[in-house]
Design an enzyme around this catalytic site. Sequence first.
Site, PDB file in Angstrom:
ATOM      1  N   ALA A  60       0.686  -1.256  -0.044  1.00  0.00           N
ATOM      2  CA  ALA A  60      -0.004  -0.082   0.200  1.00  0.00           C
ATOM      3  C   ALA A  60       0.845   1.219   0.167  1.00  0.00           C
ATOM      4  O   ALA A  60       2.144   1.238   0.466  1.00  0.00           O
ATOM      5  CB  ALA A  60      -0.865   0.041   1.345  1.00  0.00           C
ATOM      6  N   THR A 101      -8.816   0.564   4.925  1.00  0.00           N
ATOM      7  CA  THR A 101      -8.544   1.590   6.093  1.00  0.00           C
ATOM      8  C   THR A 101      -9.738   1.997   6.754  1.00  0.00           C
ATOM      9  O   THR A 101     -10.819   2.162   5.822  1.00  0.00           O
ATOM     10  CB  THR A 101      -7.607   2.745   5.762  1.00  0.00           C
ATOM     11  OG1 THR A 101      -7.554   3.720   6.519  1.00  0.00           O
ATOM     12  CG2 THR A 101      -8.088   3.280   4.393  1.00  0.00           C
ATOM     13  N   TYR A 125      -5.847   9.759   0.251  1.00  0.00           N
ATOM     14  CA  TYR A 125      -5.514   8.434   0.597  1.00  0.00           C
ATOM     15  C   TYR A 125      -6.593   7.717   0.828  1.00  0.00           C
ATOM     16  O   TYR A 125      -6.830   6.602   0.478  1.00  0.00           O
ATOM     17  CB  TYR A 125      -4.733   8.705   1.993  1.00  0.00           C
ATOM     18  CG  TYR A 125      -4.527   7.301   2.705  1.00  0.00           C
ATOM     19  CD1 TYR A 125      -3.554   6.527   1.983  1.00  0.00           C
ATOM     20  CD2 TYR A 125      -5.168   6.795   3.545  1.00  0.00           C
ATOM     21  CE1 TYR A 125      -3.468   5.074   2.574  1.00  0.00           C
ATOM     22  CE2 TYR A 125      -5.114   5.554   4.306  1.00  0.00           C
ATOM     23  CZ  TYR A 125      -4.198   4.891   3.738  1.00  0.00           C
ATOM     24  OH  TYR A 125      -4.092   3.664   4.323  1.00  0.00           O
ATOM     25  N   LYS A 129      -8.024   4.277  -1.319  1.00  0.00           N
ATOM     26  CA  LYS A 129      -8.277   2.874  -0.847  1.00  0.00           C
ATOM     27  C   LYS A 129      -9.490   2.572  -1.044  1.00  0.00           C
ATOM     28  O   LYS A 129      -9.684   1.393  -1.172  1.00  0.00           O
ATOM     29  CB  LYS A 129      -8.216   3.233   0.827  1.00  0.00           C
ATOM     30  CG  LYS A 129      -6.609   3.308   1.248  1.00  0.00           C
ATOM     31  CD  LYS A 129      -5.395   2.124   0.838  1.00  0.00           C
ATOM     32  CE  LYS A 129      -5.571   0.877   1.628  1.00  0.00           C
ATOM     33  NZ  LYS A 129      -4.678   0.031   1.407  1.00  0.00           N
TER      34      LYS A 129
END
Length: 299
Positions: A60, A101, A125, A129
């Site tokens: 990641a 996440t 971010y 994800k």
Amino acid sequence: MRTAILGAGGQLGVDLAREACKRGHIVLALTRRQLDVTDGPAVLRRLRSFRPDAVFNAAAYNHVDQAEREPWAAKNVNALGVRNVADACAGACSVLIHYSTDLVFSGKATAPYSESDQPCPSSVYGKSKLAGERVARDRCPSHYVLRVAALFGPAGRFTRRGNFAEMVLAKCRKGQSLRIVRDRFVSPTFGPSLAVRSLDILQAEIPYGLYHLAGGEAVSWYDFAVKVARASGAPSGAVEAIVADEHRTAAPRPPYSALSNRRIESLGIRPMPRLDIAVRRYLNLRHTEVREPLAALGL
């Protein structure tokens, strides 16, 4: 079982490799240097030659603040890279276990998020994800997408970016004060316990799909820091509570992103340990962690 672990140089990858070896799996553990998930043909070749029964994707891009300045880099690894892995897994009939996440949520909740809650990430971010989650679910029928949060594990002692607990320990060791937000809440996830339950999921063959597998306990970042500091023997008062407005970051953070593990626990997966227990285990394990953990496993 033949098991491939991508992103094996990170703290979760190390824990996954250790647990898979412990269970007698034939393990192919690949660091980013050995296999870049953004290289689609390379991913396909490597997995086709190994013929894994299961692929754990712990690779990641997790520079949350930096992603605001370079969104293409986050998307490249967290979305396009996941597509490459998912396509390779689908072609090889491998089970994909992919990690996401808590930052896919807006943070407006006041109780731990469940899998049925609507994601609405506010950071680059988090958006990357969430895109990766959707790619994994759309392109690989045999998948587990596991959302985790604030990961900390003993291998973080030797990874370049470490983790929150390592930052707290380093500051305490130097006698430096810590100013930690008390009005943002999360579910800190202990890496070794996550690895054990990830392998348990595979072994139990629970239904494919999206699951939360975080720490199972909602705490503020301040309380998390206090638990680490106290367990390490740091003096009381080493951690000062502040509010989020006093700690500005490039990427917006949700004020509340704790995750509920109720769904996966209802399917027989053991609850994650309470944070007090996890922190004590973390401090014990980090003293036995070797600098080259994958080499120590013979990988």
